[in-house]
Design an enzyme around this catalytic site. Structure first.
Site, PDB file in Angstrom:
ATOM      1  N   GLY A 176       0.866  -1.265   0.121  1.00  0.00           N
ATOM      2  CA  GLY A 176       0.087   0.170   0.071  1.00  0.00           C
ATOM      3  C   GLY A 176       0.800   1.314  -0.049  1.00  0.00           C
ATOM      4  CG  ASN A 177      -0.133   4.479  -1.700  1.00  0.00           C
ATOM      5  OD1 ASN A 177      -0.809   5.441  -1.113  1.00  0.00           O
ATOM      6  ND2 ASN A 177      -0.600   4.117  -2.843  1.00  0.00           N
ATOM      7  NE  ARG A 178       3.613   8.805   4.402  1.00  0.00           N
ATOM      8  CZ  ARG A 178       4.223   9.969   4.059  1.00  0.00           C
ATOM      9  NH1 ARG A 178       5.392   9.997   3.280  1.00  0.00           N
ATOM     10  NH2 ARG A 178       3.886  11.140   4.679  1.00  0.00           N
ATOM     11  CB  SER A 179      -2.714   8.080  -0.651  1.00  0.00           C
ATOM     12  OG  SER A 179      -4.060   8.829  -0.809  1.00  0.00           O
TER      13      SER A 179
END
Ligand code: PMT
Length: 419
Positions: free
Chosen positions: A221-224
């Site tokens: 995933g990512n930090r958005s």
């Protein structure tokens, strides 16, 4: 010669505009005096409302001297005049500067136990809130939650910035400078004609990050957080558009009037976006603020991968690029206006320009995500918006809500007149 009995009409970009200046009890309250001065110089009629805490830091007389208006501080004063309702209704712009953690919590909770909180509940004008507090207080989950509630309601959260705090420590929590507050108020005032310039338009917004499963418990995933995309959806709905929001996992509340579709993976986001684009021939705009994973594990394990089996090798495959797929479609009347985003850390603008061209977007919003105050999971952003037509718009550090409106200003300018 000027007639001494007839005062000169106010001049300046805020000539005659009623600005409610709420001041709560932080050390930054002294900067509110400077803001009052800047507002008066810009022609505004400033109504200062001080909390009891603010009055311990700065005297009402100072504000009265600068604004030439009566400073109100007590909800029990002049009950017959309905001071709070009258002041709330009269305000054309409102700002709380500084906003303490306590004031932020009261505004988020809709509490009304003093003149400032009651007045703000009666105000319907654009509201800017400039938090200031110690880093630990700003980062506390309760404060984060309150800030998100306010942003979701369309409040313009400005700052805090990163810097020296009371007591000598440094970090996020410092009140933004009065000049930055004035600049945002000026832009909001200039944008009042935005009111329903998207009425009758259909806008699709994507937000947050996708999650690509590795096994039933793990994902890439990512930090958005979704803040940028949700702010765009909220702003477009405020301006009268019919808004659909396709979002990856996010804890944010759905903005009022917005239809939300929750997805998890990039493939699900693609399916939801294409279904919407293909179903609605009258879709005017697609704004892709989501951080879509470029890769996914080729095959997710059906059961939890065991540590004892050693370090696994995860083979990745490329995800389809949704923006590029839409951007490759013929640029005819049926194709919605395409707005992409780019999160960059190096050669920010050059990479953004390259993405604009490669992905066939009409506008590309480039954020430099290397700073702590812009990009992922913060309430502020700093962007450059590049147009296919060569237009370049720089938006200095401001609330994501204001960034959203600046993007929509450029969108509106590019939409062909409605049939
Ligand atoms: O959600 P927040 O915490 O508020 O953070 C906001 C943000 C930083 C995520 C947002 O402002 C942002 O920059 N979003 C785009 C991030 C990104 O994935 O950039 P990119 O350079 O990888 O992608 C460029 C564009 O192509 C984006 O519009 C993206 O949605 C789109 N894309 C990317 C990959 C893919 N497979 N399909 C796509 O459509």
């Amino acid at each position: 010669m000027a007639d001494p009995d007839r005062p000169e009409p106010p001049r300046g970009p805020l000539a005659g505009v009623r600005v409610l200046l709420g001041v709560s009890g932080g050390i930054g309250a002294y900067k509110a005096v400077l803001l009052a001065r800047l507002l008066v110089a810009a022609g505004a009629e400033v109504d200062p409302v001080l909390t009891s805490g603010a009055q311990r830091f700065v005297g009402a007389a100072t504000f009265e001297g600068i604004t030439r208006r009566t400073v109100r501080a007590d909800v029990w004063e002049d009950i017959a005049a309905d001071t709070h309702v009258a002041a709330g209704r009269a305000a054309q712009l409102a700002i709380v500067y500084p906003a303490t953690a306590h004031t932020l919590a009261k505004l988020a909770g809709g509490l009304a136990d003093d003149l400032l909180s009651t007045t703000l509940l009666a105000a319907t004008c654009p509201l800017v809130v400039a938090p200031a507090m110690h880093t630990e207080m700003w980062q506390h989950p309760a404060t984060r939650h309150n800030a998100e509630v306010l942003t979701g309601r369309g409040v313009h959260l400005l700052g805090p910035s990163d810097g020296m705090l009371m007591g000598g420590d440094t970090g996020p929590g410092r009140l933004v400078d009065p000049e930055a507050a004035l600049a945002l108020l000026l832009r909001l005032h200039g944008g009042r004609e935005r009111h329903d310039d998207l009425a009758g338009r259909r806008v699709l917004v994507t937000a947050a990050g996708t999650r690509e499963p590795i096994d039933p418990v793990r994902f890439l995933g990512n930090r958005s957080s979704g803040k940028m995309g949700f702010a765009i959806a909220a702003a477009a709905a405020q301006r009268g558009a019919t808004v659909e929001l396709v979002t990856g996992p996010s804890s944010l509340a759905t903005p009022p009037g917005v239809r939300r579709t929750d997805i998890t993976t990039a493939l699900e986001m693609r399916a939801a976006v294409l279904a919407s684009v293909d179903a609605a021939s009258d879709l005017d705009v697609v704004i892709k603020a989501a951080a879509v994973a470029d890769f996914r594990p080729g095959s997710a394990s059906g059961s939890k991968i065991k540590k004892d089996a050693g370090v696994p090798t995860i083979e990745l495959v490329a995800n389809p690029d949704i923006l590029a797929e839409l951007g490759a479609r013929p640029r005819d009347a049926a194709r919605p206006l395409l707005v992409g985003f780019a999160a960059e850390t190096d050669d920010v603008e050059a990479n953004g320009r390259d993405k604009l061209r490669r992905k066939g977007a009409d506008l590309l919003v480039v954020n430099d995500v290397s700073g702590a105050d812009a990009g992922f999971d913060v309430d502020t952003n700093r962007v450059v918006i590049l147009g296919r037509d060569g237009e370049r718009t720089e938006v200095a550090l401001t609330s994501k809500s204001e960034v959203a409106h600046r993007i929509l200003d450029l969108v509106v300018a590019r939409l062909s007149p409605p049939d």
